[in-house]
Design a protein around this motif. Structure first.
Motif, PDB file in Angstrom:
ATOM      1  N   SER A   1      10.562   2.103   7.127  1.00  0.00           N
ATOM      2  CA  SER A   1       9.642   1.656   6.380  1.00  0.00           C
ATOM      3  C   SER A   1       8.595   0.874   7.235  1.00  0.00           C
ATOM      4  O   SER A   1       8.848   0.392   8.187  1.00  0.00           O
ATOM      5  CB  SER A   1       9.939   0.716   5.097  1.00  0.00           C
ATOM      6  N   PHE A   2       7.251   0.926   6.782  1.00  0.00           N
ATOM      7  CA  PHE A   2       6.415   0.156   7.449  1.00  0.00           C
ATOM      8  C   PHE A   2       5.496  -0.886   6.431  1.00  0.00           C
ATOM      9  O   PHE A   2       4.986  -0.167   5.382  1.00  0.00           O
ATOM     10  CB  PHE A   2       5.405   1.242   8.223  1.00  0.00           C
ATOM     11  N   THR A   3       5.479  -1.753   6.710  1.00  0.00           N
ATOM     12  CA  THR A   3       4.530  -2.834   5.954  1.00  0.00           C
ATOM     13  C   THR A   3       3.469  -3.414   6.725  1.00  0.00           C
ATOM     14  O   THR A   3       3.620  -3.955   8.038  1.00  0.00           O
ATOM     15  CB  THR A   3       5.355  -4.051   5.507  1.00  0.00           C
ATOM     16  N   PHE A   4       2.081  -3.347   6.150  1.00  0.00           N
ATOM     17  CA  PHE A   4       1.028  -3.888   6.925  1.00  0.00           C
ATOM     18  C   PHE A   4       0.544  -4.883   6.042  1.00  0.00           C
ATOM     19  O   PHE A   4       0.168  -4.730   4.972  1.00  0.00           O
ATOM     20  CB  PHE A   4      -0.217  -2.762   7.183  1.00  0.00           C
ATOM     21  N   THR A   5       0.327  -6.178   6.807  1.00  0.00           N
ATOM     22  CA  THR A   5      -0.127  -7.201   6.135  1.00  0.00           C
ATOM     23  C   THR A   5      -1.447  -7.876   6.989  1.00  0.00           C
ATOM     24  O   THR A   5      -1.315  -8.029   7.976  1.00  0.00           O
ATOM     25  CB  THR A   5       0.916  -8.187   5.890  1.00  0.00           C
ATOM     26  N   TRP A   6      -2.351  -8.171   6.086  1.00  0.00           N
ATOM     27  CA  TRP A   6      -3.627  -8.568   6.686  1.00  0.00           C
ATOM     28  C   TRP A   6      -3.783  -9.854   6.998  1.00  0.00           C
ATOM     29  O   TRP A   6      -3.210 -10.972   6.469  1.00  0.00           O
ATOM     30  CB  TRP A   6      -4.613  -8.157   5.405  1.00  0.00           C
ATOM     31  N   SER A   7      -4.225 -10.000   8.051  1.00  0.00           N
ATOM     32  CA  SER A   7      -4.306 -11.517   8.530  1.00  0.00           C
ATOM     33  C   SER A   7      -5.780 -11.823   8.612  1.00  0.00           C
ATOM     34  O   SER A   7      -6.407 -11.510   9.685  1.00  0.00           O
ATOM     35  CB  SER A   7      -3.669 -11.561   9.990  1.00  0.00           C
TER      36      SER A   7
END
Length: 333
Positions: free
Chosen positions: A221-227
């Motif tokens: 799985s891949f999770t992309f979280t905006w910073s």
């Protein structure tokens, strides 16, 4: 509400979710892949490496081919080196629901990239968009090697360029093979070598707020979280943050979740499992994640020699944010 990036960019002309599989299965498949793709280690050399090259956006003709590197993403391969310097990282499904990376370098060459792993059949179609790219990989299924040799690219496996590779004794094989890019390319070719078809510039109209997006493979799985503070997407793999290793931490400016057809390849691993074949030529749906927002788009790649174009519902081209791009191929159901 019109949403715009902090700075104006420019247009560069460029050529399934599934539930998690038990950890034991993923580990077993990773081990089988490792056994099937391992290769004899090259001669070890000292740790002297070329200094880091500055990022450059060339505006003139390409000085040479891009460098494409197949990078391992089994849990034992992490943290990887050199992904932070890649202009584009393609996330590809492989056997057993696991994933692997194809990292593309044009504007910057890192000191080291890896762990380097084996090539797949669909890599050849994906790389046709570039002008005779150099492909670094650890090896391939024996019946695939003739196709690689006939493809319009420059194969650079470890058995042909042993001086460009080194093994790290502190890590277990086969997750310990690293490439020294400066041994294959004298300098980065520049942005004009990125014939991907991608456009860069202001954000499109509309979209929706999307502070985090997770893409699941059967065993990854891949999770992309905006910073907002960095203006980049922070990456987590299998629930854990991606640490920095041998450089910076990969933090793309744009993430593309590209829904594609995935079929069985004509080639199998040593256990008899068909390798997935990602059909990167065609059309379908995608999501462009940039500036903390998500945009539903259509992707189209008319031929293997062409790049991929993203358009809005009205047919307007959709710009990506300036900076690194990660493209996650996920199965269309």
């Amino acid at each position: 509400m019109r949403h715009r990036t902090r700075r104006r960019g420019r247009t560069v002309r460029h050529g399934a979710r599934a539930g998690a599989v038990p950890v034991l299965l993923a580990a077993a498949v990773a081990a089988s892949l490792a056994a099937g793709c391992a290769a004899p280690p090259p001669a070890r050399e000292d740790d002297g490496r070329a200094p880091h090259l500055e990022r450059s956006h060339g505006t003139h003709g390409s000085a040479g081919p891009v460098l494409a590197v197949k990078v391992d993403n089994a849990p034992a391969a992490r943290p990887q080196k050199g992904l932070d310097a890649a202009d584009v990282v393609y996330v590809e499904p492989v056997e057993g629901g696991l994933s692997r990376f194809m990292a593309i370098y044009a504007t910057r060459l890192p000191e080291s990239v890896g762990p380097v792993r084996s090539a797949r059949e669909s890599d050849l179609e994906l790389l046709r968009q570039f002008d005779r790219p150099a492909l670094a990989f650890s090896g391939a299924q024996s019946k695939l090697l003739p196709l690689i040799d006939r493809a319009p690219l420059r194969p650079e496996p470890q058995d042909r360029a042993p001086d460009a590779y080194v093994r790290d004794d502190a890590r277990p094989a086969p997750h310990n093979l690293y490439l020294r890019p400066d041994r294959l390319l004298p300098s980065p070719p520049g942005a004009t070598a990125l014939t991907t078809g991608y456009r860069y510039g202001d954000a499109p109209e509309g979209g929706r707020a999307e502070p985090s997006r997770t893409v699941r493979y059967p065993a990854a799985s891949f999770t992309f979280t905006w910073s907002p503070s960095t203006g980049r997407w922070l990456i987590a793999m299998d629930g854990g943050p991606v640490p920095a290793a041998g450089g910076g931490r990969p933090e793309p400016a744009t993430v593309v979740v590209q829904h594609v057809k995935v079929r069985a390849s004509a080639f199998r691993d040593f256990l008899g499992n068909n390798s997935p074949y990602v059909e990167s030529v065609g059309s379908g749906e995608a999501e462009v994640l940039r500036d903390g927002r998500s945009y539903d788009v259509t992707w189209k790649r008319g031929a293997a020699e062409e790049g991929t174009v993203f358009t809005a519902e009205d047919g307007t081209p959709v710009n990506l944010a300036e900076g690194p791009v990660w493209v996650v191929f996920t199965r269309t159901y």
